[in-house]
Scaffold this motif. Structure first.
Motif: not given
Length: 101
Positions: A1-2, A57-60, A65-68
């Motif tokens: 996580m970031s 929203l940007k973090h989400y 994208r990471i999950k995909a």
């Protein structure tokens, strides 16, 4: 996580309202939302915050994208049968212990 430094200037009332989650709460709950594991009430609060807070929203979007990417790269790979069976046994054992307590 970031890492997340906290609310942005555009955060909806800094999470002060009972109607909103604060940025830190939203970031902590992002994966439950992505995985569909949060309650309908939590999902609605997160949605409202994400609609009003560009930073979250940007973090989400990044986490989405990471999950995909993970799903794409791990597609078709399966754990060895021995490991899968050990995990099944451990899950059963944990469930039995919890029910017995």
């Amino acid at each position: 996580m970031s890492e997340f430094s906290g609310p942005s200037d555009t955060c909806p009332d800094g999470g002060e309202s009972l109607d909103y989650y604060g940025c830190e709460q939203v970031i902590a709950e992002v994966w439950t939302l992505l995985d569909g594991e949060c309650t309908p009430e939590t999902r609605e609060r997160l949605r409202r915050h994400l609609e009003a807070c560009p930073g979250c929203l940007k973090h989400y979007g990044l986490e989405e994208r990471i999950k995909a990417l993970i799903a794409t790269k791990c597609q078709g790979e399966k754990a060895p049968e021995g490991l899968r069976e050990r995990l099944r046994m451990e899950i059963r054992r944990t469930t039995i212990i919890r029910r017995g307590q």
